[in-house]
Design an enzyme around this catalytic site. Structure first.
Site, PDB file in Angstrom:
ATOM      1  N   SER A 150       0.841  -1.197   0.000  1.00 31.41           N
ATOM      2  CA  SER A 150       0.000   0.000   0.000  1.00 31.41           C
ATOM      3  C   SER A 150       0.872   1.240   0.000  1.00 31.41           C
ATOM      4  CB  SER A 150      -0.881   0.000   1.262  1.00 31.41           C
ATOM      5  OG  SER A 150      -1.547   1.232   1.447  1.00 31.41           O
ATOM      6  N   TYR A 201      -1.982  -0.207  10.861  1.00 29.60           N
ATOM      7  CA  TYR A 201      -2.130  -0.557   9.444  1.00 29.60           C
ATOM      8  C   TYR A 201      -0.832  -0.260   8.696  1.00 29.60           C
ATOM      9  CZ  TYR A 201      -3.886  -0.633   4.652  1.00 29.60           C
ATOM     10  OH  TYR A 201      -4.062  -0.915   3.319  1.00 29.60           O
TER      11      TYR A 201
END
Length: 247
Positions: free
Chosen positions: A142, A155
């Site tokens: 990501s 995250y």
């Protein structure tokens, strides 16, 4: 001309929606037999019927990547059903944003177990087969593995971990013919943000991206397709894709 992945077998996790679903379509369109894995097996069956009707060979797997025994069984079942394993796409993941203060640590466990440990379990289980086939592992990371913002600490930690794990893996296996690819999407229009349980963070995130032309799952699937169809002597190790509107 023959399809680029004719005769190849791909296993895709998180294939019941979003990027995983789009990747299954993209690789099947290139001729690959696809094992599609996720927890929502009803959605997998619908996708499997669609791909089979289009001429693909499909194996449906109910799988929680956080369960190492289930992971081992999924890889074994894929090899048995489809005849081998050439491509692993580690796409399963959750994004449970929120501040560190007063956090629900069960969210932390879920992200670490799915985004990081699950990816590691899948890689380890698939690696003997990928070494035999001189195949490719695609790790779905990501923008959060490169750019840090508030209210996303754990995250981001999982995605930085994915990048570190993948680079170490590349150094261990590249001379034996296995390619390691890291895909780092920016904001993409998927179900991922629907997982957020911290209401103020979810509202702020939705507001921040509301005027952005988001990436689509098919955009990321195209990046995967490009990487896995590169010639064997070339490794597309990292693809970082942002929406044009994302700062």
């Amino acid at each position: 001309m023959p399809s680029a992945l004719q005769g190849k077998v791909a296993l895709i996790t998180g294939a019941s929606s979003g990027i995983g679903e789009a990747t299954a379509r993209a690789l099947a369109a290139e001729g690959a037999a696809v094992a599609i894995a996720a927890r929502r097996v009803d959605r997998l069956r619908a996708l499997g019927e669609e791909l089979t009707a289009a001429g693909a060979k499909v194996h449906v797997l109910e799988l929680d990547v956080a369960d190492p025994q289930a992971v081992d069984e999924a890889v074994r079942s894929t090899v048995e059903a489809l005849g081998g394993l050439d491509i692993l796409v580690n796409n399963a993941g959750v994004m449970l944003l929120g501040p560190v203060e007063d956090a629900d640590t069960s969210d932390w466990h879920r992200m670490i177990e799915t985004n990081l440990l699950g990816l590691m379990y899948m890689t380890r289980a698939a690696l003997p087969h990928l070494l035999r086939s001189q195949g490719t592992v695609v790790q779905m990371s990501s923008i959060a593995g490169r750019v840090v913002v508030r209210n996303a600490a754990v995250y981001q930690a999982t995605k930085f971990g994915v990048n570190a794990f993948s680079e170490t893996l590349r150094q261990e296996v590249t001379e034996r013919g296995v390619r390691v690819v890291v895909i780092e999407p920016g904001t993409t229009d998927t179900e991922l943000r629907g997982h957020i349980t911290h209401a103020p963070t979810k509202a702020a995130y939705e507001e921040r991206i509301s005027k952005m032309r988001k990436l689509q799952s098919a955009d990321i699937a195209e990046a995967v397709r490009y990487a896995v169809t590169a010639p064997p002597h070339a490794t597309v190790h990292e693809i970082f894709i942002r929406p044009t509107d994302q700062v």
